[in-house]
Design a protein around this motif. Structure first.
Motif, PDB file in Angstrom:
ATOM      1  N   VAL A 357      21.164  12.474  64.105  1.00  0.00           N
ATOM      2  CA  VAL A 357      21.177  13.555  65.093  1.00  0.00           C
ATOM      3  C   VAL A 357      21.955  13.123  66.331  1.00  0.00           C
ATOM      4  O   VAL A 357      22.466  12.006  66.417  1.00  0.00           O
ATOM      5  N   ALA A 358      22.035  14.027  67.308  1.00  0.00           N
ATOM      6  CA  ALA A 358      22.880  13.827  68.484  1.00  0.00           C
ATOM      7  C   ALA A 358      22.228  12.876  69.476  1.00  0.00           C
ATOM      8  O   ALA A 358      21.573  13.296  70.440  1.00  0.00           O
ATOM      9  N   ALA A 359      22.427  11.586  69.241  1.00  0.00           N
ATOM     10  CA  ALA A 359      21.925  10.544  70.141  1.00  0.00           C
ATOM     11  C   ALA A 359      22.800   9.307  69.965  1.00  0.00           C
ATOM     12  O   ALA A 359      23.303   9.047  68.869  1.00  0.00           O
ATOM     13  N   PRO A 360      22.997   8.528  71.030  1.00  0.00           N
ATOM     14  CA  PRO A 360      23.844   7.339  70.929  1.00  0.00           C
ATOM     15  C   PRO A 360      23.091   6.169  70.312  1.00  0.00           C
ATOM     16  O   PRO A 360      21.867   6.184  70.185  1.00  0.00           O
ATOM     17  N   GLY A 361      23.853   5.133  69.946  1.00  0.00           N
ATOM     18  CA  GLY A 361      23.249   3.917  69.414  1.00  0.00           C
ATOM     19  C   GLY A 361      23.834   3.517  68.081  1.00  0.00           C
ATOM     20  O   GLY A 361      24.651   4.239  67.493  1.00  0.00           O
ATOM     21  N   VAL A 362      23.406   2.356  67.597  1.00  0.00           N
ATOM     22  CA  VAL A 362      23.847   1.809  66.323  1.00  0.00           C
ATOM     23  C   VAL A 362      22.673   1.803  65.356  1.00  0.00           C
ATOM     24  O   VAL A 362      21.603   1.268  65.672  1.00  0.00           O
ATOM     25  N   LEU A 363      22.837   2.422  64.194  1.00  0.00           N
ATOM     26  CA  LEU A 363      21.832   2.438  63.125  1.00  0.00           C
ATOM     27  C   LEU A 363      20.467   2.886  63.663  1.00  0.00           C
ATOM     28  O   LEU A 363      20.346   3.988  64.163  1.00  0.00           O
ATOM     29  N   SER A 364      19.431   2.046  63.603  1.00  0.00           N
ATOM     30  CA  SER A 364      18.083   2.484  63.974  1.00  0.00           C
ATOM     31  C   SER A 364      17.960   2.865  65.439  1.00  0.00           C
ATOM     32  O   SER A 364      17.017   3.563  65.825  1.00  0.00           O
ATOM     33  N   GLU A 365      18.902   2.429  66.274  1.00  0.00           N
ATOM     34  CA  GLU A 365      18.857   2.808  67.685  1.00  0.00           C
ATOM     35  C   GLU A 365      18.993   4.320  67.850  1.00  0.00           C
ATOM     36  O   GLU A 365      18.447   4.896  68.798  1.00  0.00           O
ATOM     37  N   VAL A 366      19.723   4.974  66.941  1.00  0.00           N
ATOM     38  CA  VAL A 366      19.865   6.429  67.019  1.00  0.00           C
ATOM     39  C   VAL A 366      18.515   7.097  66.785  1.00  0.00           C
ATOM     40  O   VAL A 366      18.138   8.052  67.478  1.00  0.00           O
ATOM     41  N   SER A 367      17.758   6.581  65.810  1.00  0.00           N
ATOM     42  CA  SER A 367      16.408   7.111  65.564  1.00  0.00           C
ATOM     43  C   SER A 367      15.539   6.951  66.802  1.00  0.00           C
ATOM     44  O   SER A 367      14.824   7.878  67.209  1.00  0.00           O
ATOM     45  N   PHE A 368      15.597   5.774  67.404  1.00  0.00           N
ATOM     46  CA  PHE A 368      14.787   5.511  68.593  1.00  0.00           C
ATOM     47  C   PHE A 368      15.195   6.421  69.744  1.00  0.00           C
ATOM     48  O   PHE A 368      14.345   7.075  70.373  1.00  0.00           O
ATOM     49  N   THR A 369      16.477   6.464  70.053  1.00  0.00           N
ATOM     50  CA  THR A 369      16.944   7.232  71.205  1.00  0.00           C
ATOM     51  C   THR A 369      16.631   8.717  71.049  1.00  0.00           C
ATOM     52  O   THR A 369      16.195   9.380  71.993  1.00  0.00           O
ATOM     53  N   SER A 370      16.843   9.239  69.851  1.00  0.00           N
ATOM     54  CA  SER A 370      16.555  10.653  69.622  1.00  0.00           C
ATOM     55  C   SER A 370      15.054  10.927  69.692  1.00  0.00           C
ATOM     56  O   SER A 370      14.626  11.975  70.194  1.00  0.00           O
ATOM     57  N   ALA A 371      14.240   9.980  69.209  1.00  0.00           N
ATOM     58  CA  ALA A 371      12.781  10.152  69.260  1.00  0.00           C
ATOM     59  C   ALA A 371      12.283  10.155  70.695  1.00  0.00           C
ATOM     60  O   ALA A 371      11.395  10.936  71.071  1.00  0.00           O
ATOM     61  N   LEU A 372      12.854   9.284  71.504  1.00  0.00           N
ATOM     62  CA  LEU A 372      12.465   9.221  72.912  1.00  0.00           C
ATOM     63  C   LEU A 372      12.795  10.533  73.615  1.00  0.00           C
ATOM     64  O   LEU A 372      11.986  11.077  74.378  1.00  0.00           O
ATOM     65  N   GLU A 373      13.990  11.071  73.340  1.00  0.00           N
ATOM     66  CA  GLU A 373      14.400  12.338  73.953  1.00  0.00           C
ATOM     67  C   GLU A 373      13.545  13.493  73.430  1.00  0.00           C
ATOM     68  O   GLU A 373      13.115  14.354  74.211  1.00  0.00           O
ATOM     69  N   ALA A 374      13.280  13.504  72.128  1.00  0.00           N
ATOM     70  CA  ALA A 374      12.462  14.577  71.564  1.00  0.00           C
ATOM     71  C   ALA A 374      11.061  14.572  72.156  1.00  0.00           C
ATOM     72  O   ALA A 374      10.505  15.627  72.500  1.00  0.00           O
ATOM     73  N   ALA A 375      10.460  13.378  72.287  1.00  0.00           N
ATOM     74  CA  ALA A 375       9.116  13.280  72.848  1.00  0.00           C
ATOM     75  C   ALA A 375       9.111  13.714  74.310  1.00  0.00           C
ATOM     76  O   ALA A 375       8.183  14.400  74.768  1.00  0.00           O
ATOM     77  N   THR A 376      10.127  13.326  75.063  1.00  0.00           N
ATOM     78  CA  THR A 376      10.218  13.714  76.469  1.00  0.00           C
ATOM     79  C   THR A 376      10.296  15.231  76.610  1.00  0.00           C
ATOM     80  O   THR A 376       9.624  15.835  77.458  1.00  0.00           O
ATOM     81  N   LEU A 377      11.116  15.872  75.766  1.00  0.00           N
ATOM     82  CA  LEU A 377      11.240  17.328  75.817  1.00  0.00           C
ATOM     83  C   LEU A 377       9.928  18.009  75.419  1.00  0.00           C
ATOM     84  O   LEU A 377       9.536  19.018  76.015  1.00  0.00           O
ATOM     85  N   ALA A 378       9.253  17.458  74.405  1.00  0.00           N
ATOM     86  CA  ALA A 378       7.982  18.050  73.970  1.00  0.00           C
ATOM     87  C   ALA A 378       6.916  17.925  75.053  1.00  0.00           C
ATOM     88  O   ALA A 378       6.153  18.869  75.312  1.00  0.00           O
ATOM     89  N   VAL A 379       6.867  16.761  75.701  1.00  0.00           N
ATOM     90  CA  VAL A 379       5.897  16.560  76.789  1.00  0.00           C
ATOM     91  C   VAL A 379       6.207  17.478  77.955  1.00  0.00           C
ATOM     92  O   VAL A 379       5.308  18.072  78.567  1.00  0.00           O
ATOM     93  N   ARG A 380       7.495  17.618  78.249  1.00  0.00           N
ATOM     94  CA  ARG A 380       7.896  18.506  79.351  1.00  0.00           C
ATOM     95  C   ARG A 380       7.484  19.939  79.044  1.00  0.00           C
ATOM     96  O   ARG A 380       7.051  20.682  79.931  1.00  0.00           O
ATOM     97  N   ALA A 381       7.586  20.346  77.782  1.00  0.00           N
ATOM     98  CA  ALA A 381       7.204  21.709  77.401  1.00  0.00           C
ATOM     99  C   ALA A 381       5.715  21.947  77.622  1.00  0.00           C
ATOM    100  O   ALA A 381       5.294  23.073  77.899  1.00  0.00           O
ATOM    101  N   LEU A 382       4.913  20.888  77.515  1.00  0.00           N
ATOM    102  CA  LEU A 382       3.474  21.006  77.735  1.00  0.00           C
ATOM    103  C   LEU A 382       3.087  20.815  79.193  1.00  0.00           C
ATOM    104  O   LEU A 382       1.907  20.920  79.536  1.00  0.00           O
ATOM    105  N   LYS A 383       4.092  20.496  80.044  1.00  0.00           N
ATOM    106  CA  LYS A 383       3.859  20.301  81.479  1.00  0.00           C
ATOM    107  C   LYS A 383       2.812  19.212  81.732  1.00  0.00           C
ATOM    108  O   LYS A 383       1.890  19.396  82.534  1.00  0.00           O
TER     109      LYS A 383
END
Length: 389
Positions: A357-383
């Motif tokens: 998905v649309a996140a920077p990094g090499v190999l597993s770093e992309v999974s990590f970076t995208s997960a961090l962004e996804a979790a941040t957006l989900a938490v923000r949606a819950l205020k």
């Protein structure tokens, strides 16, 4: 009093566990659904005498993933690289094994990241600096961090970044002692401590409706779950080769193929716990074009074994050949970057995470970076906690 909505995470691999831990640390209630009976996804390590991952797995110490894991004491003991093994690194070039890499490879490593253009393929760009022969050798070496059959056809910026990080000195690459499964166990324990509910053997066919959802599966699974045919990213197809041999002095530490993409590495040189005493565990990966068969990758592996591990057939105690398709991370063609991959925010409280998905990094770093962004957006949606948003 109303019950706080729950964040649902589909998939308990690196991305899913990272997202779950991040959301829980921000105060969210989290449930993780995993279709397999054990967490880990592609980061699982086999049980039994031969502790293999699903292909070679490594952590790069300069990336944000390393920092995040270290801060939470989740990496655990590392398998240190024995300095004497450096003399046993071999390069397959011109049909023979050599002890030193080509000068062209070293010259390309000295180029600054900003020198490599996004809009030009790596082979064309590199050939302009070191000639076509050297450029092809460097492209093939970069496959250690790409798992693609034709790295030279990809964006110069994309390949050059991975080439520099894979060949950095001192090494950026580190291996978790006991395999990545040991790190997964620590991540699962951290999630439990934070109150995350992990349901295994739980296949999800429809999205939960009681809060934000993070889909941390393969892109093909996400495509089916979300019924979204636009979820597509090009990735590699690779023959994987696992082999246990009776120990013999003088075996190569690793053989990198510069005539074609591929590599075999003796992982027990760093971590003897991966195989029984008196045996050594080798893992290799050989990228394949869509027209090539797994047998062709296996034949290439056996050729390198003949050169770097004399008598390996008579010493073999265990062997496994497999094919990895669609599980090696997205690749970027000339004119594209990670920003052109499927976006994380899919709208209506649904977020994607994973290595394609649309996140920077090499190999597993992309999974990590995208997960961090996804979790941040989900938490923000819950205020929830604004410090986590």
């Amino acid at each position: 009093m109303s019950i706080q909505p729950r964040i649902s995470v589909i998939g308990a691999g690196i991305a899913g566990l990272t997202a779950a831990i991040t959301a829980a640390e921000c105060g969210s209630r989290v449930t993780v659904f995993e279709s397999r009976l054990t967490p880990g996804g592609n980061a699982r390590t086999a049980n039994g005498p031969y502790r293999t991952n699903q292909g070679p797995h490594a952590l790069y110490s300069s990336g944000p993933h390393w920092t995040w894991l270290t801060q939470r004491d989740l990496i655990g003991p590392l398998a240190p690289f024995p300095p004497h093994e450096a003399a046993r690194l071999r390069f397959h070039r011109g049909g023979v094994l050599r002890r030193t890499p080509p000068l062209a490879l070293l010259r390309l490593l000295s180029r600054k990241p900003a020198d490599a253009p996004v809009d030009t393929d790596f082979l064309t760009w590199a050939a302009g600096h070191v000639g076509e022969t050297g450029a092809r050798a460097a492209a093939h070496y970069s496959a250690v961090a790409l798992f693609h059959h034709d790295p030279g056809s990809l964006s110069a910026a994309f390949v050059h970044q991975r080439l520099r990080r894979a060949a950095a000195f001192p090494p950026e690459v580190h291996h978790v002692r006991g395999g990545w499964g040991a790190m997964i166990e620590r991540m699962v324990a951290r999630a439990w401590d934070l109150g995350v509910r992990i349901e295994t053997g739980a296949r999800v066919d429809t999205l939960p409706e009681d809060g934000p959802v993070i889909v941390a599966t393969s892109l093909s699974s996400a495509r089916r779950l979300l019924d979204d045919l636009t979820l597509h990213a090009e990735c590699g197809r690779t023959a994987l080769f696992d082999l246990a041999l009776r120990t013999r002095r003088g075996d190569a530490f690793a053989v990198s193929d510069l005539d074609a993409p591929g590599r075999i590495e003796r992982f027990t040189a760093q971590d003897p716990t991966l195989a029984p005493a008196g045996e050594q565990l080798l893992q290799g990966h050989f990228p394949l074009s869509p027209a090539q068969s797994r047998a062709e990758g296996t034949a290439r592996a056996e050729h390198l074994l003949d050169l770097g591990f004399p008598g390996w057939r008579e010493r073999t105690t265990w062997r496994r050949d497999s094919l990895s398709n669609g599980r090696t991370g997205a690749v970027d063609r000339p004119g594209t970057t990670w920003r052109d991959r499927p976006r994380i925010d899919r709208g209506n409280g649904v977020y994607l995470a994973g290595d394609q998905v649309a996140a920077p990094g090499v190999l597993s770093e992309v999974s990590f970076t995208s997960a961090l962004e996804a979790a941040t957006l989900a938490v923000r949606a819950l205020k929830l906690d604004p410090k986590c948003a």
